[in-house]
Design a protein around this motif. Sequence first.
Motif, PDB file in Angstrom:
ATOM      1  N   ASN A  73       0.853  -1.243  -0.068  1.00  0.00           N
ATOM      2  CA  ASN A  73      -0.098   0.102  -0.103  1.00  0.00           C
ATOM      3  C   ASN A  73       0.873   1.474   0.045  1.00  0.00           C
ATOM      4  O   ASN A  73       0.802   2.261  -0.857  1.00  0.00           O
ATOM      5  CB  ASN A  73      -0.964  -0.049   1.316  1.00  0.00           C
ATOM      6  CG  ASN A  73      -1.925  -1.103   0.965  1.00  0.00           C
ATOM      7  OD1 ASN A  73      -2.307  -1.444  -0.218  1.00  0.00           O
ATOM      8  ND2 ASN A  73      -2.534  -1.446   2.163  1.00  0.00           N
ATOM      9  N   LEU A  74       2.052   1.291   0.756  1.00  0.00           N
ATOM     10  CA  LEU A  74       2.931   2.375   0.919  1.00  0.00           C
ATOM     11  C   LEU A  74       3.400   2.704  -0.637  1.00  0.00           C
ATOM     12  O   LEU A  74       3.626   3.676  -1.095  1.00  0.00           O
ATOM     13  CB  LEU A  74       4.074   2.208   1.799  1.00  0.00           C
ATOM     14  CG  LEU A  74       3.674   2.273   3.132  1.00  0.00           C
ATOM     15  CD1 LEU A  74       4.827   1.895   4.352  1.00  0.00           C
ATOM     16  CD2 LEU A  74       3.216   3.756   3.658  1.00  0.00           C
ATOM     17  N   ASN A  75       3.811   1.557  -1.229  1.00  0.00           N
ATOM     18  CA  ASN A  75       4.370   1.781  -2.512  1.00  0.00           C
ATOM     19  C   ASN A  75       3.544   2.416  -3.602  1.00  0.00           C
ATOM     20  O   ASN A  75       3.644   3.188  -4.409  1.00  0.00           O
ATOM     21  CB  ASN A  75       4.921   0.371  -2.935  1.00  0.00           C
ATOM     22  CG  ASN A  75       6.143  -0.233  -2.237  1.00  0.00           C
ATOM     23  OD1 ASN A  75       7.033   0.606  -2.104  1.00  0.00           O
ATOM     24  ND2 ASN A  75       6.585  -1.431  -2.408  1.00  0.00           N
ATOM     25  N   THR A  77       0.934   3.986  -2.688  1.00  0.00           N
ATOM     26  CA  THR A  77       0.678   5.682  -2.259  1.00  0.00           C
ATOM     27  C   THR A  77       1.840   6.333  -2.622  1.00  0.00           C
ATOM     28  O   THR A  77       1.604   7.649  -3.249  1.00  0.00           O
ATOM     29  CB  THR A  77       0.442   5.568  -0.685  1.00  0.00           C
ATOM     30  OG1 THR A  77      -0.546   5.018  -0.456  1.00  0.00           O
ATOM     31  CG2 THR A  77       0.384   7.047  -0.365  1.00  0.00           C
ATOM     32  N   ASN A  78       3.097   5.915  -2.607  1.00  0.00           N
ATOM     33  CA  ASN A  78       4.207   6.561  -2.817  1.00  0.00           C
ATOM     34  C   ASN A  78       4.322   6.943  -4.474  1.00  0.00           C
ATOM     35  O   ASN A  78       4.633   7.992  -4.974  1.00  0.00           O
ATOM     36  CB  ASN A  78       5.624   5.888  -2.524  1.00  0.00           C
ATOM     37  CG  ASN A  78       6.788   6.437  -2.737  1.00  0.00           C
ATOM     38  OD1 ASN A  78       7.046   7.560  -2.220  1.00  0.00           O
ATOM     39  ND2 ASN A  78       7.916   6.175  -3.285  1.00  0.00           N
ATOM     40  N   GLU A  79       3.862   6.021  -5.186  1.00  0.00           N
ATOM     41  CA  GLU A  79       3.829   6.321  -6.730  1.00  0.00           C
ATOM     42  C   GLU A  79       2.695   7.196  -6.957  1.00  0.00           C
ATOM     43  O   GLU A  79       3.105   8.244  -7.883  1.00  0.00           O
ATOM     44  CB  GLU A  79       3.383   4.768  -7.375  1.00  0.00           C
ATOM     45  CG  GLU A  79       4.716   3.772  -7.353  1.00  0.00           C
ATOM     46  CD  GLU A  79       4.233   2.332  -7.854  1.00  0.00           C
ATOM     47  OE1 GLU A  79       3.059   2.414  -8.293  1.00  0.00           O
ATOM     48  OE2 GLU A  79       5.169   1.529  -8.161  1.00  0.00           O
ATOM     49  N   ARG A  80       1.568   7.134  -6.080  1.00  0.00           N
ATOM     50  CA  ARG A  80       0.446   8.194  -6.401  1.00  0.00           C
ATOM     51  C   ARG A  80       1.144   9.589  -6.091  1.00  0.00           C
ATOM     52  O   ARG A  80       0.893  10.582  -6.699  1.00  0.00           O
ATOM     53  CB  ARG A  80      -0.603   8.141  -5.588  1.00  0.00           C
ATOM     54  CG  ARG A  80      -1.622   8.633  -5.902  1.00  0.00           C
ATOM     55  CD  ARG A  80      -3.181   8.273  -5.527  1.00  0.00           C
ATOM     56  NE  ARG A  80      -3.031   8.484  -3.914  1.00  0.00           N
ATOM     57  CZ  ARG A  80      -2.911   7.315  -3.161  1.00  0.00           C
ATOM     58  NH1 ARG A  80      -2.893   6.338  -3.735  1.00  0.00           N
ATOM     59  NH2 ARG A  80      -2.666   7.496  -1.789  1.00  0.00           N
ATOM     60  N   LEU A  81       1.740   9.639  -4.833  1.00  0.00           N
ATOM     61  CA  LEU A  81       2.481  10.907  -4.463  1.00  0.00           C
ATOM     62  C   LEU A  81       3.537  11.661  -5.405  1.00  0.00           C
ATOM     63  O   LEU A  81       3.612  12.514  -5.895  1.00  0.00           O
ATOM     64  CB  LEU A  81       2.991  10.713  -3.100  1.00  0.00           C
ATOM     65  CG  LEU A  81       2.113  10.749  -2.193  1.00  0.00           C
ATOM     66  CD1 LEU A  81       2.756  10.300  -0.689  1.00  0.00           C
ATOM     67  CD2 LEU A  81       1.069  11.834  -2.073  1.00  0.00           C
ATOM     68  N   LEU A  82       4.190  10.584  -5.832  1.00  0.00           N
ATOM     69  CA  LEU A  82       5.275  10.746  -6.704  1.00  0.00           C
ATOM     70  C   LEU A  82       4.671  11.408  -8.228  1.00  0.00           C
ATOM     71  O   LEU A  82       5.216  12.653  -8.890  1.00  0.00           O
ATOM     72  CB  LEU A  82       6.200   9.708  -7.516  1.00  0.00           C
ATOM     73  CG  LEU A  82       7.382   9.226  -6.449  1.00  0.00           C
ATOM     74  CD1 LEU A  82       7.981   8.179  -6.743  1.00  0.00           C
ATOM     75  CD2 LEU A  82       8.107  10.509  -6.241  1.00  0.00           C
ATOM     76  N   GLU A  84       1.725  12.951  -8.314  1.00  0.00           N
ATOM     77  CA  GLU A  84       1.251  14.251  -7.887  1.00  0.00           C
ATOM     78  C   GLU A  84       2.389  15.317  -8.001  1.00  0.00           C
ATOM     79  O   GLU A  84       1.988  16.199  -8.308  1.00  0.00           O
ATOM     80  CB  GLU A  84       0.559  14.045  -6.493  1.00  0.00           C
ATOM     81  CG  GLU A  84      -0.813  13.248  -6.727  1.00  0.00           C
ATOM     82  CD  GLU A  84      -1.399  13.221  -5.331  1.00  0.00           C
ATOM     83  OE1 GLU A  84      -0.790  13.624  -4.254  1.00  0.00           O
ATOM     84  OE2 GLU A  84      -2.536  12.636  -5.230  1.00  0.00           O
TER      85      GLU A  84
END
Length: 600
Positions: A73-75, A77-82, A84
């Motif tokens: 899930n963190l990965n 989320t991190n990809e989504r944040l990147l 963004e």
Amino acid sequence: MPHLEETDRLRRENLRLAEERAAFIRYIRAKVGELLVLMKCPARNADQLGGMELIGHDPIGTIAVSFSEVMDNLNVTNERLLLEVKERERTEAALRASEDRLRDFIDNAVDLILIVSPDGRIEYANRTVLSTLGFAPAEFVGRSLCSIVNPMDAEKCRKTIGRVIAGEKVSRIGLEFRDKRGGSVLAEGNAGGRFEDGQCLSVRMILQDVTSRKKYEEELQKAEKLESIGVLAGGIAHDFNNLLTGVLGNISIARIHAPSGGDVHQNLSKAEKACLRARDLTRQLLTFSKGGAPVRKATSIADILKESAEFSLRGSNVRCEFDLPDDLPTVEIDEGQIAQVLNNLIINADQAMPDGGILRLGAGTVEIVQGDPLPLKPGRYLRVRVSDTGIGIPKEALPRIFDPFYTTKEKGSGLGLTTVYSVVRKHEGVVTVESEPGGGTSFFLFLPVPRNAHRREADQESGSGKRSVLVMDDEGMVREVALEFLGHLGYEGAAVEAGDAAIAAYRDAREAGRPFSAVIMDLTIPGGMGGKEAVRRLHDLDPGVRAIVSSGYSNDPVMADPARFGFRGVIAKPYRMRELREVLEGVLSDGGSPVRAESA
């Protein structure tokens, strides 16, 4: 059996967990035959594992799996944040580019754009403001706006800022700014404010430099006033010059009878010169206000230079030096207009030497060839020089000295050099200037020399043969003077008042076998047929008629181009006897070009 009991217990626990969380996932150990496997299974499906032997569950495995899921899930989320962050970076870059384009647009706009704080301090000025007013950004930003406007506009400036702060959008303002050199810059535009929570943060002004337009409007108004003066002058010119013709004519006749060299003869000569000056003043006013075409004749520039210097330097402490070769060619010019030009230049030179100095007047011929920097057609020109040893002209003023109404004098009208430029251009010439502050000024007039130019011979007062001349003029004094002149010149004369009478007299003389050798016709006959219509009818009667136009309207188109209207010669009122003789001799000779008397 113990393992069956354990299996039942595990099944029950799985069912319980399924009730609490249907999607709970765990790792379990199951024995399939002789193989012991670790498998992941939804708890809700635990009752479907009947074909397997469940031997227990692994809590550590469950934690590991949960941690793995958290990391997954963190990965995500991190990809989504990147994504963004990258999107935000693209947005910010686009915003910066947009801001740069807007800043560049505002900086390079032709309008004057200012941002002022509520207390009147300049926060921003675009390049147009800075270049127009001549300031660097460091010495301009932070100054009070009211400090760079005309003191007369300072209160208006403060009130405009106050109106914007109060929430009003000022749609039309006009301010006169002072540039760094103290010059005037006129600007018009609008002003608005930027507000936040109801409070004005800044005042924005968008203005246009209207200095040239306002100057043009002012010049147009002045030109209209001058046009009105010209109309008035034109209205009185005819009658005034008719009166002058009578005065000047009678003076000329009196000089003939006065003993030569006596006091009476000298006084008459002075009176004659005064009349000629009065005539020239009328022409000067008409020339500038109406812009009439030059009425040209072959003239010696040396004579005009000497007369202008004598007239303009009377009572001056300036010494005049002449450089005038004897073989100077004549030029086809309007003597009155060129005399006005030289008078203006000589008076300017005199005023530039308040403590005395030297005025040098000279003339010579030059050849202009193709490609010469002067805007002249190739050919031979007479170059007239007017040089002084005065204070000179400031360099920044040189490009504008010929502009209408521009002057560096406290009481100057700004029309003198404009008239010089206008008159010389109408003569197909140019005027140039050289000057150094403190080193004097030189003006150069270039006037075209006609191909058949010749040295002027001395005037002779001899008569002509016995020929008859018809005079048409509505003014009795002019008719009397003209007939008196004709008699002294050896002509027989007859006079009539209007065009219809002239046509009748001309026809009767032809039928009687005593045709008129020439006809002198006034252009304007109040209430009657003037010279323009009369000469057309005379040409119908006699295509070879030798008609001379005479008028007090020296700037009339007929006077400038008599041949186009059917005239062989032109003489402007008032005129002297020798001028009448010149035009008659020219018209009665076999010359092809229209003849102009010296006064014309």
